[in-house]
Design an enzyme around this catalytic site. Structure first.
Site, short mmCIF file in Angstrom:
data_model
loop_
_atom_site.label_atom_id
_atom_site.label_comp_id
_atom_site.label_asym_id
_atom_site.label_seq_id
_atom_site.Cartn_x
_atom_site.Cartn_y
_atom_site.Cartn_z
N GLY A 11 0.84 -1.21 0.00
CA GLY A 11 0.00 0.00 0.00
C GLY A 11 0.86 1.25 0.00
NE ARG A 72 -2.27 -4.32 -0.98
CZ ARG A 72 -1.91 -3.65 0.10
NH1 ARG A 72 -0.85 -4.01 0.78
NH2 ARG A 72 -2.61 -2.62 0.52
CG ASP A 103 3.90 -6.85 7.63
OD1 ASP A 103 3.30 -6.38 6.64
OD2 ASP A 103 3.30 -7.38 8.57
CB THR A 126 2.75 0.55 6.06
OG1 THR A 126 1.39 0.32 6.45
CG2 THR A 126 3.64 0.16 7.22
CG ASP A 128 -1.82 -0.55 8.16
OD1 ASP A 128 -2.64 0.37 7.98
OD2 ASP A 128 -1.89 -1.65 7.59
CG ASP A 130 1.41 -3.18 10.30
OD1 ASP A 130 2.21 -2.46 9.65
OD2 ASP A 130 0.69 -4.03 9.77
NE ARG A 172 -5.35 -6.02 5.04
CZ ARG A 172 -5.05 -5.78 3.77
NH1 ARG A 172 -5.99 -5.92 2.86
NH2 ARG A 172 -3.85 -5.43 3.40
O1 F6P Z 1 -1.68 -1.66 4.75
C1 F6P Z 1 -2.21 -0.41 4.49
C2 F6P Z 1 -3.69 -0.50 4.27
O2 F6P Z 1 -4.16 0.79 3.97
C3 F6P Z 1 -4.52 -1.12 5.38
O3 F6P Z 1 -4.76 -0.26 6.47
C4 F6P Z 1 -5.76 -1.51 4.64
O4 F6P Z 1 -6.45 -2.53 5.30
C5 F6P Z 1 -5.21 -1.99 3.32
O5 F6P Z 1 -3.99 -1.31 3.14
C6 F6P Z 1 -6.11 -1.74 2.14
O6 F6P Z 1 -5.49 -2.26 1.03
P1 F6P Z 1 -5.97 -1.97 -0.47
O7 F6P Z 1 -5.64 -0.54 -0.78
O8 F6P Z 1 -5.18 -2.91 -1.30
O9 F6P Z 1 -7.43 -2.20 -0.49
#
Ligand code: F6P
Length: 320
Positions: A11, A72, A103, A126, A128, A130, A172
């Site tokens: 992301g 991804r 990660d 990120t 997040d 995390d 998430r």
């Molecule tokens: O990891 C970053 C993040 O924004 C999370 O908080 C979220 O759940 C996820 O990516 C959403 O991913 P995508 O943009 O692929 O839907």
């Protein structure tokens, strides 16, 4: 080391561009050549890459997203995909790789290093926050500020209409955004995936507030803890109160990075280049207690950056 490559993966997060800029300029400062890989590991596999120079990273420090684009990649999870990427390492003469991502991206970088021995340096990017081994990842501060701004706006309507608002935020598997923004925004309750969330307690808190004449409330729900819509429905059923749900979604991922994120990205990007130059081959740049640190890549994805329980308790006390 004479030629390194840089990619962004997973992301996007605000400040990734500032990190790319730091990697490119620091490398050129030391006389290295830099290859920019497009669309993360997908471009690594498809040879979607080319040289970068000082002006490739001009006028980007303030921009959200990533000029290198991101993806991804499922293919990079396979040995065949990684073998194709390795062919490009040889073809383009890449002697070190900076991976800016989360990660999952570091897991990929670690496997690739183990298979092919390419020196890799991770830069945590990120929203997040995390990633184990760093207090902060690039983009988190900006995302928190975006959420706090949203809480401020929603608070105006919550107060004016005397309503209960549920705000679902990203994360998430992580409650860092919810907790930090919830505390900064003065939320009544914060639901995060790291802890057991008791809906009865949320209701009790609402009742206590209403008894003393407080007719509006803001509840922050991390997407990994529960669906905001479901919490809204449940709270309505349990209390009879009118509940309104706002899902912030990808609004949280974009936007101009804060000064904190730009400085963090600049420091981390430059350190990643130093790591590759000094042969520190399989590490992530982190920040701990304000100081730049180095963490073994393999230790960054075995567990998550833990929630600060003191912060959680404090948020509970201050919203009593
Ligand atoms: O990891 C970053 C993040 O924004 C999370 O908080 C979220 O759940 C996820 O990516 C959403 O991913 P995508 O943009 O692929 O839907």
């Amino acid at each position: 080391v004479q030629r390194i490559a840089v990619l962004t993966s997973g992301g996007d997060s605000p400040g990734m561009n500032a990190a790319i800029r730091a990697v490119v300029r620091k490398a050129i400062f030391h006389g290295l050549e830099v290859i920019g890989i497009q669309r993360g590991y997908s471009g690594f596999i498809d040879a979607d890459m080319g040289p970068m120079n000082l002006s490739s990273v001009a006028d980007i420090i303030h921009r959200g997203g990533t000029i290198l684009r991101t993806a991804r990649s499922e293919e990079f999870k396979t040995p065949q995909g990684r073998a194709k990427a390795h062919e490009n390492v040889l073809r383009f003469g890449i002697q070190g790789l900076v991976v800016i991502g989360g990660d999952g991206s570091f897991r990929g970088a670690n496997v690739f290093h183990e298979e092919y021995g390419l020196p890799v340096a991770g830069v945590p990017g990120t929203i997040d926050n995390d990633i184990a081994g760093t207090d902060y990842s690039i983009g988190f501060d900006t995302a928190v500020n975006t959420v706090v701004e949203a809480i401020n706006k929603i608070r105006d309507t919550a107060t004016s209409h005397e309503r209960t608002f549920i705000l679902e935020v990203m994360g998430r598997e992580s409650g860092h955004i919810a907790l930090t923004a919830g505390l900064a925004g003065g939320a009544e309750s914060i639901l995060i995936p790291e802890l057991d969330n008791n809906i009865n307690e949320v209701c009790e808190k609402l009742y206590r507030g209403y008894k003393r004449g407080k007719l509006h409330s803001i509840i922050i729900v991390a997407e990994g803890a529960a669906s905001g819509l479901e919490i809204g429905k449940k709270l309505h059923e349990m209390t009879g109160l009118e509940t309104k749900v706002t899902i912030l979604g990808h609004l949280q991922r974009g936007g101009t990075p804060t000064a904190f994120d730009r400085i963090l990205a600049s420091r981390m990007g430059a350190t990643a280049v130093e790591m590759l130059m000094s042969g520190n081959a399989k590490h992530m740049v982190g920040i701990a207690g304000g100081k730049i640190v180095s963490e073994s890549l393999a230790d960054t994805f075995k567990c998550k950056n833990a929630i600060d329980l003191e912060l959680y308790k404090l948020a509970g006390i201050l919203s009593i």
